[in-house]
Design an enzyme around this catalytic site. Structure first.
Site, PDB file in Angstrom:
ATOM      1  N   LYS A 218      20.965 -37.593  57.317  1.00 40.59           N
ATOM      2  CA  LYS A 218      21.063 -36.981  55.987  1.00 40.59           C
ATOM      3  C   LYS A 218      21.808 -37.871  54.996  1.00 40.59           C
ATOM      4  O   LYS A 218      21.690 -37.687  53.792  1.00 40.59           O
ATOM      5  CB  LYS A 218      21.685 -35.594  56.082  1.00 40.59           C
ATOM      6  CG  LYS A 218      20.739 -34.589  56.733  1.00 40.59           C
ATOM      7  CD  LYS A 218      21.177 -33.150  56.553  1.00 40.59           C
ATOM      8  CE  LYS A 218      20.130 -32.193  57.080  1.00 40.59           C
ATOM      9  NZ  LYS A 218      19.937 -32.286  58.541  1.00 40.59           N
TER      10      LYS A 218
HETATM   11  C1  LIG Z   1      18.753 -31.925  59.273  1.00 44.09           C
HETATM   12  C2  LIG Z   1      18.582 -32.523  60.627  1.00 44.09           C
HETATM   13  C3  LIG Z   1      17.327 -32.549  61.284  1.00 44.09           C
HETATM   14  C4  LIG Z   1      16.102 -31.902  60.710  1.00 44.09           C
HETATM   15  O1  LIG Z   1      15.589 -32.574  59.589  1.00 44.09           O
HETATM   16  P1  LIG Z   1      14.577 -31.818  58.606  1.00 44.09           P
HETATM   17  O2  LIG Z   1      14.394 -32.750  57.475  1.00 44.09           O
HETATM   18  O3  LIG Z   1      15.285 -30.553  58.192  1.00 44.09           O
HETATM   19  O4  LIG Z   1      13.342 -31.539  59.360  1.00 44.09           O
HETATM   20  C5  LIG Z   1      17.238 -33.184  62.511  1.00 44.09           C
HETATM   21  N1  LIG Z   1      18.317 -33.728  63.098  1.00 44.09           N
HETATM   22  C6  LIG Z   1      19.545 -33.715  62.510  1.00 44.09           C
HETATM   23  C7  LIG Z   1      20.690 -34.329  63.215  1.00 44.09           C
HETATM   24  C8  LIG Z   1      19.722 -33.124  61.247  1.00 44.09           C
HETATM   25  O5  LIG Z   1      20.941 -33.097  60.693  1.00 44.09           O
END
Ligand SMILES: *Cc1c(COP(=O)(O)O)cnc(C)c1O
Length: 428
Positions: free
Chosen positions: A108
């Site tokens: 993220k």
């Molecule tokens: C947010 C997140 C996901 C999922 O990603 P999306 O874009 O919501 O599909 C997967 N793994 C981790 C560690 C995350 O923080």
């Protein structure tokens, strides 16, 4: 470039970048998309990727945010992308694009850091307050993404006793323009409080507030960039130029950003939508019926989503043609037991510690056996309770995380009451 809602099929209501960014969700309830999808010059992408991730991101950002002066965009990407990204091998059969080397050790950071810097750049009306509720991970990515951005302050509401010590440290040790509020209540209380502030007209006439939601296009679009980088690294490593990319998915921002990259001309054979027990999208790909439902809790909890917000972007990008979508997106789902066994297997066979989300990617790669790579979305140390349970070993903690755990925590304790929060925001 103008931006339109996914629901505005006739493209009759254009938004500027700043309007789309500060609105988050479109007024009609849809998600923002660029008016047209630019085609890339792949020779240029490969040349820029050779230089650095930031150079490549600058070229791609210039196509999608063409109203922003190049010098400004350059400052944004150089500040946002000052950390490594690596395509690594897991044994001799699997490859993974590690997206967890940023400040909060999860992918993220790629969206949140770009969004933080761009928001600072686009903000013209005086001090701006980003108001966000978190169950843990989003809050830390947003805090670090906006840390030190002039003219912007971030107020994060998190539930007392409901986030891990590590997550709390990531939100409460920064200081500066980051204001963590530890709310006496649960995550739903935090979300309710934030929503009530956005509905409070009187407060909004006194304080400029906006959200940093994961569907915001300033967070979503830059997630398409690392697909290009992964492709270039994959091609250099193997000579193959048609990888299948496996994406551990929850809210589907990540996978739909990959679809955007593909629409821009990136040569990707297909995707695997890899999910935990929350398998609405894999089910949809089988039955062609979309049946959202309440999420179930799993050991890969950042993917516990029962009604993914970005499903609408997925349909938009395939032109509502489910047959076309199914031709290049496959589904995969697995249980907690399978995830735990996979973490142990990867550790034993390949001497590689995987976090539970990335382990879902590994399992889907194994199930499909296609040439390509899976995305690793978080560092194992962030989910040490789970990796410990799976392997009976603890994951080594990176120095930067360990030192963060030692720093003093600063937060404001708060009752879950609208008036108390509104008052706090007025006085900030
Ligand atoms: C947010 C997140 C996901 C999922 O990603 P999306 O874009 O919501 O599909 C997967 N793994 C981790 C560690 C995350 O923080």
């Amino acid at each position: 470039m103008k931006y339109f809602s996914t629901r505005d099929k006739s493209k009759s209501h254009p938004f500027s970048l700043a309007e789309a960014a500060f609105a988050g969700l479109a007024p009609d309830g849809g998600l923002f998309m660029p008016e047209r999808i630019p085609m890339v010059d792949m020779a240029r992408v490969e040349a820029e990727a050779e230089k650095s991730y930031a150079d490549m991101a600058l070229y791609l950002a210039s196509l999608l945010f063409d109203d922003v002066p190049m010098a400004d965009l350059e400052r944004v990407v150089r500040q946002a992308y000052d950390f490594p990204i690596e395509l690594n091998q897991v044994g001799d059969k699997y490859s993974t694009l590690e997206l967890f080397h940023g400040p909060t050790y999860a992918f993220k950071d790629f969206g949140a850091r770009f969004m933080g810097r761009m928001t600072g750049l686009l903000n013209e009306g005086g001090p701006l307050t980003i108001l966000t509720a978190t169950s843990g991970d989003t809050g830390s990515a947003v805090a670090h993404g906006f840390y030190g951005v002039d003219g912007v302050r971030v107020v994060i509401l998190y539930p007392e006793g409901k986030v891990s010590p590590l997550q709390e440290a990531q939100m409460t040790t920064l200081g500066g323009n980051i204001y963590p509020l530890r709310v006496k209540g649960n995550f739903d209380d935090c979300q309710r409080l934030v929503k009530s502030m956005f509905r409070n007209e009187e407060l909004r006439s006194q304080v400029r507030v906006t959200s940093a939601n994961s569907i915001n296009l300033l967070r979503w679009i830059p997630q398409s960039f690392y697909y290009f980088y992964g492709y270039c690294a994959w091609k250099r490593m193997t000579g193959d130029d048609m990888p299948t990319v496996v994406v551990p998915s929850g809210n589907y921002g990540n996978l739909t950003a990959g679809m955007l990259a593909r629409c821009m001309g990136l040569s990707i054979k297909g995707f695997v939508a890899a999910s935990n027990a929350n398998d609405v999208v894999p089910k949809f790909l089988l039955t062609e019926e979309y049946s959202p439902r309440a999420s179930v809790q799993t050991v890969a909890n950042a993917m516990d989503v029962g009604d993914p917000s970005n499903f609408e972007r997925m349909m938009y990008l395939c032109g509502d043609d489910v047959a076309a979508l199914k031709s290049f997106v496959k589904g995969f789902a697995c249980s907690d037991d399978e995830i735990l066994a996979a973490i142990n297997e990867i550790n034993e066979h390949y001497d590689y510690m995987s976090d539970p989300h990335s382990a879902v990617g590994y399992l889907a790669s194994k199930a499909y056996g296609e040439s390509g790579f899976y995305l690793s979305t978080a560092h194992a140390a962030k989910f040490s309770e789970v990796t410990q349970m799976a392997t009976m070993q603890s994951a080594p903690i990176p120095d930067r995380l360990a030192s963060m755990m030692q720093k003093p925590r600063n937060f404001t304790p708060m009752e879950a009451e609208d008036d108390v929060l509104a008052d706090y925001l007025r006085k900030l």
